[in-house]
Design a protein around this motif. Structure first.
Motif, PDB file in Angstrom:
ATOM      1  N   TRP A 182       0.841  -1.208   0.000  1.00 24.02           N
ATOM      2  CA  TRP A 182       0.000   0.000   0.000  1.00 24.02           C
ATOM      3  C   TRP A 182       0.873   1.253   0.000  1.00 24.02           C
ATOM      4  CZ3 TRP A 182      -5.013   0.759  -0.870  1.00 24.02           C
ATOM      5  CH2 TRP A 182      -5.573   1.988  -0.505  1.00 24.02           C
TER       6      TRP A 182
ATOM      7  N   LEU B 266       2.049   3.177  -3.360  1.00 22.05           N
ATOM      8  CA  LEU B 266       1.186   3.960  -4.231  1.00 22.05           C
ATOM      9  C   LEU B 266       1.530   5.445  -4.118  1.00 22.05           C
ATOM     10  CD1 LEU B 266      -2.287   2.281  -3.616  1.00 22.05           C
ATOM     11  CD2 LEU B 266      -0.551   1.706  -5.323  1.00 22.05           C
TER      12      LEU B 266
ATOM     13  N   TYR C 239      -1.470   9.535  -7.473  1.00 22.85           N
ATOM     14  CA  TYR C 239      -2.362   9.179  -8.580  1.00 22.85           C
ATOM     15  C   TYR C 239      -2.984   7.797  -8.388  1.00 22.85           C
ATOM     16  CZ  TYR C 239       0.655  12.702 -10.810  1.00 22.85           C
ATOM     17  OH  TYR C 239       1.387  13.832 -11.102  1.00 22.85           O
ATOM     18  N   ASP C 240      -2.686   7.140  -7.250  1.00 22.28           N
ATOM     19  CA  ASP C 240      -3.133   5.772  -6.960  1.00 22.28           C
ATOM     20  C   ASP C 240      -2.534   4.754  -7.919  1.00 22.28           C
ATOM     21  OD1 ASP C 240      -4.642   6.373  -4.717  1.00 22.28           O
ATOM     22  OD2 ASP C 240      -6.447   6.824  -5.889  1.00 22.28           O
ATOM     23  N   HIS C 241      -1.367   5.072  -8.464  1.00 22.12           N
ATOM     24  CA  HIS C 241      -0.583   4.126  -9.252  1.00 22.12           C
ATOM     25  C   HIS C 241       0.634   3.702  -8.437  1.00 22.12           C
ATOM     26  CE1 HIS C 241      -2.095   6.438 -13.061  1.00 22.12           C
ATOM     27  NE2 HIS C 241      -3.026   5.648 -12.556  1.00 22.12           N
TER      28      HIS C 241
ATOM     29  N   PRO D 148      -0.044   1.630 -16.236  1.00 17.12           N
ATOM     30  CA  PRO D 148       0.067   1.857 -14.792  1.00 17.12           C
ATOM     31  C   PRO D 148      -0.395   0.641 -13.992  1.00 17.12           C
ATOM     32  CG  PRO D 148      -0.963   3.735 -15.876  1.00 17.12           C
ATOM     33  CD  PRO D 148      -0.899   2.647 -16.892  1.00 17.12           C
TER      34      PRO D 148
ATOM     35  N   THR E 164      -1.779  -0.759 -10.370  1.00 13.17           N
ATOM     36  CA  THR E 164      -2.539  -0.285  -9.221  1.00 13.17           C
ATOM     37  C   THR E 164      -2.463  -1.330  -8.116  1.00 13.17           C
ATOM     38  OG1 THR E 164      -4.568  -1.236 -10.148  1.00 13.17           O
ATOM     39  CG2 THR E 164      -4.107   1.086 -10.636  1.00 13.17           C
ATOM     40  N   TYR E 165      -2.960  -0.960  -6.940  1.00 11.99           N
ATOM     41  CA  TYR E 165      -2.925  -1.885  -5.820  1.00 11.99           C
ATOM     42  C   TYR E 165      -3.934  -3.001  -6.030  1.00 11.99           C
ATOM     43  CZ  TYR E 165      -3.110  -3.795  -1.131  1.00 11.99           C
ATOM     44  OH  TYR E 165      -3.076  -4.649  -0.063  1.00 11.99           O
ATOM     45  N   GLN E 166      -3.511  -4.226  -5.761  1.00 14.49           N
ATOM     46  CA  GLN E 166      -4.434  -5.358  -5.741  1.00 14.49           C
ATOM     47  C   GLN E 166      -3.892  -6.383  -4.749  1.00 14.49           C
ATOM     48  OE1 GLN E 166      -4.361  -6.626  -9.894  1.00 14.49           O
ATOM     49  NE2 GLN E 166      -2.862  -8.223  -9.441  1.00 14.49           N
TER      50      GLN E 166
ATOM     51  N   TYR F  42       2.972  -4.746 -17.904  1.00 16.91           N
ATOM     52  CA  TYR F  42       2.963  -3.441 -17.261  1.00 16.91           C
ATOM     53  C   TYR F  42       4.288  -2.698 -17.441  1.00 16.91           C
ATOM     54  CZ  TYR F  42      -1.349  -5.001 -15.097  1.00 16.91           C
ATOM     55  OH  TYR F  42      -2.631  -5.454 -14.894  1.00 16.91           O
TER      56      TYR F  42
END
Length: 309
Positions: A183, A186, A189-191, A239, A241-243, A276
């Motif tokens: 977490w 990030l 930009y939440d990337h 980009p 993202t969180y997963q 990615y």
């Protein structure tokens, strides 16, 4: 593509200085080396340089007239960095001189000369793109943004190209390493922040080398051999993202030289046909002073099954 995000700023005031490197007046930033930036060999870890570059780049933009470029969106398209000498934890800051290259319609380059004291420790270049965060797409630079960047325009910075695959390789051939995004990685930009990808490249190649270097003395107290990173690059394609589910890093060896090994890493989602990012790393087998020494034949034999031919 990996965005720049916001970086912590040092407690020193940035200055400008004239250097013959660029033929223009670069922006100069002084980054303080943190204790946590060291690797087990007592040197500044290679990934930390990307953090220093990001700090300098963000500080430069925030101290300019168009600080809104960060909130509007600036994405990192690629990095290339060459390591010239070792830097250490000490009172001497990392001094970064940066200037603009490759000024286009929506993209521009930022070149860096990186010093500690009088020692030239690295040189690097980042390609960035102006971005519409709300629209999720690239945008052309405004005329005033371009004019500001033009004031820092200097000489191009070229690099010796890193090896590329001689033949196309497909998933399943390379070493597979699961990547869990934290977490904390990030950005605004939440990337996933661009610096983290170099951590993934480091993590995946170290994991890949565990089996080939089994029963060999690297890392044991008193052993004279070590590994140093000579160069690396990263090209950001989509980009991340969180997963919760891990991504997948797949690593192959492109070349085994007399003293070095070159890796290529691709980051995938195992459930989606998306790449990615693609990165390369040149790892040199060296003595304690950083001088390259030949790879032992036993290691060359063990690396062969993962080498693209």
């Amino acid at each position: 593509m990996g965005p720049t995000g916001t970086a912590a700023r040092t407690d020193t005031t940035p200055t400008t200085d004239t250097t013959p490197t660029t033929g223009t007046t670069p922006y100069v930033y002084r980054a303080r080396v943190r204790w946590a930036d060291q690797d087990p060999q007592g040197h500044v870890n290679n990934v930390a340089y990307l953090d220093y570059m990001q700090e300098a780049r963000v500080d430069w933009i925030l101290n300019g007239p168009y600080a809104r470029m960060l909130s509007d969106g600036v994405l990192v398209v690629s990095h290339h960095i060459e390591y010239l000498a070792q830097s250490m934890f000490c009172p001497d800051p990392i001094i970064i001189r940066l200037w603009v290259t490759d000024l286009g319609g929506a993209r521009f380059g930022v070149a860096y000369d990186i010093y500690q004291g009088d020692t030239h420790v690295a040189r690097a270049k980042t390609i960035l793109a102006t971005y519409d965060v709300d629209g999720g797409r690239l945008r052309r630079m405004a005329p005033e943004e371009r004019e500001w960047l033009r004031g820092y325009l200097g000489e191009p910075m070229d690099f010796r190209p890193l090896p590329r695959p001689a033949v196309e390789w497909v998933s399943g051939f390379g070493y597979e390493h699961p990547l869990r995004v934290r977490w904390s990685e990030l950005d605004p930009y939440d990337h996933v922040n661009n610096v983290s990808y170099l951590t993934y490249l480091q993590e995946a190649t170290i994991a890949m080398m565990e089996e080939p270097r089994r029963d060999l003395p690297w890392g044991h107290p008193g052993d004279p051999r070590t590994w140093v990173v000579a160069a690396q690059d990263m090209t950001y394609q989509v980009p991340m993202t969180y997963q919760i589910e891990p991504y997948l890093a797949e690593v192959v060896i492109l070349r085994v030289g007399s003293t070095s090994v070159t890796f290529e890493m691709r980051i995938h989602d195992p459930h989606v046909d998306v790449t990615y990012a693609v990165g390369h790393l040149v790892l040199v087998h060296a003595d304690p002073h950083g001088t390259p020494v030949p790879l032992p034949q036993i290691l060359r034999d063990r690396l062969h099954p993962l080498t693209l031919t």
